[in-house]
Scaffold this motif. Structure first.
Motif, PDB file in Angstrom:
ATOM      1  N   UNK A   3       5.052   1.162  -9.213  1.00 26.91           N
ATOM      2  CA  UNK A   3       5.853   0.154  -8.515  1.00 26.91           C
ATOM      3  C   UNK A   3       5.009  -1.081  -8.226  1.00 26.91           C
ATOM      4  N   UNK A   4       3.775  -0.868  -7.772  1.00 27.82           N
ATOM      5  CA  UNK A   4       2.869  -2.001  -7.532  1.00 27.82           C
ATOM      6  C   UNK A   4       2.670  -2.815  -8.799  1.00 27.82           C
ATOM      7  N   UNK A   5       2.449  -2.125  -9.906  1.00 23.71           N
ATOM      8  CA  UNK A   5       2.243  -2.816 -11.185  1.00 23.71           C
ATOM      9  C   UNK A   5       3.485  -3.607 -11.572  1.00 23.71           C
ATOM     10  N   UNK A   6       4.673  -3.031 -11.372  1.00 25.80           N
ATOM     11  CA  UNK A   6       5.918  -3.728 -11.717  1.00 25.80           C
ATOM     12  C   UNK A   6       6.107  -4.972 -10.857  1.00 25.80           C
ATOM     13  N   UNK A   7       5.829  -4.874  -9.568  1.00 27.08           N
ATOM     14  CA  UNK A   7       5.944  -6.042  -8.681  1.00 27.08           C
ATOM     15  C   UNK A   7       4.893  -7.082  -9.049  1.00 27.08           C
ATOM     16  N   UNK A   8       3.666  -6.643  -9.310  1.00 25.02           N
ATOM     17  CA  UNK A   8       2.601  -7.572  -9.708  1.00 25.02           C
ATOM     18  C   UNK A   8       2.943  -8.302 -11.004  1.00 25.02           C
ATOM     19  N   UNK A  36       0.822  -1.227   0.000  1.00 26.00           N
ATOM     20  CA  UNK A  36       0.000   0.000   0.000  1.00 26.00           C
ATOM     21  C   UNK A  36       0.854   1.275   0.000  1.00 26.00           C
ATOM     22  N   UNK A  37       2.100   1.176   0.394  1.00 27.50           N
ATOM     23  CA  UNK A  37       2.978   2.355   0.440  1.00 27.50           C
ATOM     24  C   UNK A  37       3.638   2.640  -0.906  1.00 27.50           C
ATOM     25  N   UNK A  38       3.596   1.688  -1.799  1.00 23.92           N
ATOM     26  CA  UNK A  38       4.258   1.854  -3.094  1.00 23.92           C
ATOM     27  C   UNK A  38       3.399   2.688  -4.040  1.00 23.92           C
ATOM     28  N   UNK A  39       4.073   3.270  -5.027  1.00 26.61           N
ATOM     29  CA  UNK A  39       3.349   4.017  -6.063  1.00 26.61           C
ATOM     30  C   UNK A  39       2.624   3.018  -6.967  1.00 26.61           C
TER      31      UNK A  39
END
Length: 181
Positions: free
Chosen positions: A101-106, A95-98
């Motif tokens: 960044x969330x999309x890249x990790x996902x 929840x703290x990521x932009x």
């Protein structure tokens, strides 16, 4: 409005947008259809209770029917749940990521889900073939055939796999600063 070549390069390829749009549409329809299975189960349980209390009759088929409907409900609704982002996620840092960044990790972690669903799909296909070939039945007094629910479950897993791939494409676009409408 006239689009330049630079505008065309910024867009997600048409075939990917089309794939995501169609998979979303199909899973939305199937998921909304499967939601009514809960109502069918409620009516069935009400009927079983009335018959049991009012007429002292036992409806052993109702519990098995409810199990089949519940299995169909959550497997057919899995793709829709993923589309709505309503699935469970460990949220220690997420929840703290932009959003990028969330999309890249996902994009990276979603391949574990794809691998899991591929194995489930292969098992579902094998199990469905077995149930069809040997007319497999449940080992109960009612003894319903298992092929129909196994086929439905395998189809639900397949649709969830397609939705997972659509989610990957959506995350890929988001990681690149683009959006698939």
């Amino acid at each position: 409005m006239h689009r330049t070549d630079a505008d065309q390069e910024e867009r997600v390829p048409h075939i990917i947008r089309l794939y995501v749009r169609w998979v979303d549409r199909i899973n939305r329809f199937i998921g909304r259809f499967a939601m009514y299975f809960v109502l069918i189960m409620m009516v069935g349980f009400l009927y079983a209770a009335v018959v049991r209390v009012g007429f002292n009759l036992y409806t052993n088929w109702m519990m098995e029917s409810a199990q089949f409907l519940l299995s169909a409900y959550y497997l057919l609704g899995g793709g829709y749940s993923m589309q709505l982002n309503a699935h469970v996620r460990m949220d220690l840092f997420y929840s703290r990521w932009s959003p990028r960044t969330r999309a890249a990790v996902d994009m990276v972690t979603i391949w574990m889900v794809v691998a899991f669903l591929v194995f489930l799909l292969l098992g579902g296909i094998s199990s469905s073939q077995y149930a069809l070939e040997y007319n497999q039945r449940n080992y109960t007094a009612w003894a319903p055939p298992l092929a129909p629910i196994k086929i439905i479950m395998t189809f639900g897993i397949f649709m969830m796999l397609l939705q997972t791939i659509a989610t990957f494409f959506r995350d890929l676009a988001a990681a690149c600063g683009k959006e698939i409408e």
